[in-house]
Design a protein around this motif. Structure first.
Motif, short mmCIF file in Angstrom:
data_model
loop_
_atom_site.label_atom_id
_atom_site.label_comp_id
_atom_site.label_asym_id
_atom_site.label_seq_id
_atom_site.Cartn_x
_atom_site.Cartn_y
_atom_site.Cartn_z
N THR A 1 -12.77 -15.59 6.45
CA THR A 1 -12.23 -15.40 5.10
C THR A 1 -12.02 -16.75 4.43
OG1 THR A 1 -11.16 -13.33 5.73
CG2 THR A 1 -10.32 -14.42 3.76
N ASP A 2 -11.46 -17.71 5.17
CA ASP A 2 -11.25 -19.06 4.64
C ASP A 2 -12.58 -19.73 4.31
OD1 ASP A 2 -8.48 -18.90 4.91
OD2 ASP A 2 -8.48 -19.83 6.90
N ALA B 1 -15.34 -18.54 3.43
CA ALA B 1 -15.96 -17.97 2.23
C ALA B 1 -15.35 -18.52 0.95
CB ALA B 1 -15.85 -16.45 2.26
N LYS B 2 -14.17 -19.13 1.06
CA LYS B 2 -13.47 -19.63 -0.12
C LYS B 2 -13.70 -21.12 -0.39
CE LYS B 2 -9.64 -16.33 0.43
NZ LYS B 2 -8.21 -16.20 0.80
N PRO C 1 -15.05 -24.11 -2.00
CA PRO C 1 -15.80 -24.26 -3.25
C PRO C 1 -16.96 -25.25 -3.10
CG PRO C 1 -13.78 -25.55 -3.34
CD PRO C 1 -13.75 -24.82 -2.04
N LYS D 1 -9.48 -23.81 6.04
CA LYS D 1 -8.35 -24.30 5.24
C LYS D 1 -8.45 -25.81 5.02
CE LYS D 1 -4.81 -20.80 6.27
NZ LYS D 1 -5.70 -19.77 6.78
N ILE E 1 -11.10 -26.54 2.39
CA ILE E 1 -10.59 -26.17 1.06
C ILE E 1 -9.63 -27.25 0.56
CG2 ILE E 1 -9.13 -24.53 -0.19
CD1 ILE E 1 -10.31 -22.34 1.73
N GLN F 1 -10.11 -29.68 -2.71
CA GLN F 1 -9.13 -29.72 -3.82
C GLN F 1 -8.64 -31.14 -4.08
OE1 GLN F 1 -6.35 -26.89 -2.19
NE2 GLN F 1 -7.28 -25.14 -3.27
#
Length: 259
Positions: free
Chosen positions: A130-131, A133-134, A136, A249, A252, A256
């Motif tokens: 799930t992580d 897939a996020k 960017p 995580k 991500i 950021q």
């Protein structure tokens, strides 16, 4: 991988990622000792420490009377220590750890199988996917350079094939240096030639240099795009390099911060 155990074990972990996975498998109460990279979750900090990398001794581990000792091919236990542990009569188990999202999933699955905790392992893997897939995709990939710092006297840069190099790629960015593997000493000339857009350090590393101002005093740093623009990113070391359950995580957070 060998079959696991049914009874409660006394487990020593010589790797932060293995320790994190053990907790995710529901085995935290069975861990009796960890290395200093075992910083997540924070509750592991209370456990006896066996040392770090080449300073780990067989005596320190065996004093904890473990039933099983876990390490990875990246744990850097010296051959002499491995030989001592193998001759001790204790169970010594090595897991292969590849720095990739597939490698993280494989490691979790293998540990789940070893400790007969497959259901917990799959739960971790689902959360990890799930992580992943996020993460960017950056519109404008940057050149990143990782500096390992323990004060101004110890400065190393991370080459190809390292966990940092793989993390940069996972986040969609590029390592500013190539042509060597592992780590090598930082020089002003190579730093200026690499000219990174962003410098990445462990939070503890930047602290050891007394912050941003201390880093900018390192020869060559102020001459790079990263130095001129004060583009410095810090992250927790185990999160950034662990390639375990939190690898998504980590990518991500890096994305950021680099934006």
């Amino acid at each position: 991988m060998c079959s696991g155990y049914a009874k409660a074990l006394r487990i020593v972990s010589a790797n932060g990622t293995l320790s994190e996975i053990l907790v995710g498998l529901g085995l935290e109460k069975q861990i009796v000792g960890v290395d200093v990279t075992s910083t997540f979750p924070a509750s592991l900090e209370k456990l006896p420490k066996i040392g770090h990398n080449r300073t780990i001794s067989a005596e320190g581990i065996l004093a904890l009377n473990p039933d099983v000792i876990l390490y990875t091919d990246k744990s850097m236990l010296s051959p002499a220590v491995v030989k001592q542990l193998n001759g001790s009569g204790k169970k010594l188990v090595e897991f292969k750890h590849e720095y990739s999202k597939e490698g993280a999933i494989k490691l979790i699955r293998e540990m789940g199988a070893y400790f007969k905790a497959q259901a917990q392992a799959e739960k971790m893997i689902n959360a990890l996917r799930t992580d992943l897939a996020k993460i960017p995709a950056p519109a404008n990939p940057k050149k990143l350079l990782f500096i390992y710092a323990r004060g101004a006297g110890t400065l190393m840069v991370s080459g190809t094939g390292t966990s940092l190099d793989k993390m940069f790629a996972l986040a969609g960015h590029k390592n500013a240096v190539s042509g060597f593997t592992d780590f090598k000493p930082l020089t002003a000339e190579s730093l200026i030639a690499a000219n990174p857009d962003v410098l990445v350090l462990f939070s503890s590393g930047l602290e050891s240099l007394e912050g941003m101002d201390g880093l900018l005093k390192v020869p060559g740093v102020a001459n790079t795009n990263a130095g001129k623009n004060r583009r410095i990113v810090t992250m927790d070391g185990q999160l950034l390099t662990g390639f375990g359950p939190r690898v998504g995580k980590a990518a991500i957070e890096l994305s950021q911060k680099v934006k």
